[in-house]
Design an enzyme around this catalytic site. Sequence first.
Site, short mmCIF file in Angstrom:
data_model
loop_
_atom_site.label_atom_id
_atom_site.label_comp_id
_atom_site.label_asym_id
_atom_site.label_seq_id
_atom_site.Cartn_x
_atom_site.Cartn_y
_atom_site.Cartn_z
N HIS A 69 0.84 -1.20 0.00
CA HIS A 69 0.00 0.00 0.00
C HIS A 69 0.87 1.26 0.00
CE1 HIS A 69 -2.14 3.14 2.44
NE2 HIS A 69 -3.05 2.93 1.51
N GLU A 72 2.13 1.91 -3.41
CA GLU A 72 1.05 2.50 -4.24
C GLU A 72 1.05 4.02 -4.06
OE1 GLU A 72 -3.06 1.68 -2.96
OE2 GLU A 72 -3.25 3.79 -3.50
N HIS A 73 1.15 4.48 -2.83
CA HIS A 73 1.19 5.93 -2.57
C HIS A 73 2.38 6.58 -3.26
CE1 HIS A 73 -1.63 7.15 0.84
NE2 HIS A 73 -2.02 5.94 0.48
#
Length: 430
Positions: A69, A72-73
């Site tokens: 995650h 992804e950022h």
Amino acid sequence: MEIKKIEYSKINEELFMYEHESGLKAFVIPKKGYSKKHAAFATYYGSVNNKFIAPYENDITSVPDGIAHFLEHKLFEQKDGSVMDKFSMTGASPNAYTSFTHTVYLFSCTDKFDENFDMLLDYVQNPYITEESVEKEKGIIGQEIRMYEDDPNWRAFFNLLGAFYKEHPVRIDIAGTVESISKINRDNLLKCYNTFYHPSNMVIVVVGDVDPEETLNKVAEGIKSTEHKPEIKRIFPESHKGINKDYVEQNLSVSIPIFQMGFKDELQGEKGFDSLKREVVIKLLLEMIVGRSSSLYNELYEEGLINSSFDSDYTIEEDYAFSMIGGESAEPLKVKNKILEEIKSLKSKGLDKKNFDRIRNAMRGRFIKQLNSVEKISHLFIPAYFKGSIMFDYFDVYDKITFEYANEVFLKHFDEDNFALSVIKPIKGD
């Protein structure tokens, strides 16, 4: 370049497929006359992949929870500015999300598709990660984690996964914890990127009124790597039979208790079409037991034990699977007892064949209706692809599911020994 065309005449759909020399597969699903176009660039890498053996290596790499995650950022931040800002200048709607098993970068637009598609191919293949930006991102994601820690529905969901699984990483929040993301740095982010963002572990899906050949040519020209890497070995703990605990409770600021309950599935190695079959049949069985047209749903609703938030779902991946039934209720234990009594009764008297046929037809209709949305098609296509299927196979699944198969799965899956309940109760005094 070689483009393969597959026709699905029963549902009047066409699929164009191209395999790049790197191993990346790209798909175009033309939707003539649609004004909206949608493109997604996805990697088979999600929050559960915290242990792996990278290609050409022998040792296991362990990374902090939440790193997929976090990555992804980071991809939205490029050397020359924010990717979001660039997309907004073209009028496109970009987004990204990380699930347990995959990460998807996407956009929808009505104009300037080629320009937007070029940007998507470019930024996903060009991470710009500095130590300074990683430290800055920890504060942003830390706030996101704290927000979800206070989200009662999110907590009910993960508390139930914790009740199902003692060790499997699916029990851990997709974003990780504030402590786990503090261990993330540029080196382990790049290790994960170089392992999982290789084209051979990725897929591109384009849906809309586009020229398949032109679009797939752009893929051929836009993919930088030509190397075909060996498979990544994903490490998971040994699966244990049974559940971790049958009840978990937490107090949060809610006005009415929120619950999630369900059954951990004992998988038997289902992949590809078999995985889709199991997914569809258990969703069908949930509809028969607690769906809005079921007698139990109406009884619970009329007695005021549930409201319109009541819903059910089933999730299946190669290494874990579970069904869930949840909503709001002043008396979650009473709802639980009635559901278990209904399942016991159905096991005693048998499932209703007419009801099975009716719900199967309704679900088939709902599947076809989803083909009117370019986003829905992409959203269904990507997880099905990573499971080894094509989403249009779902249509055939409905014809292949027999009443006998449904009965067999019903008796095995809805096993009270694999049942758990998660309840979020109001804080006393609230």
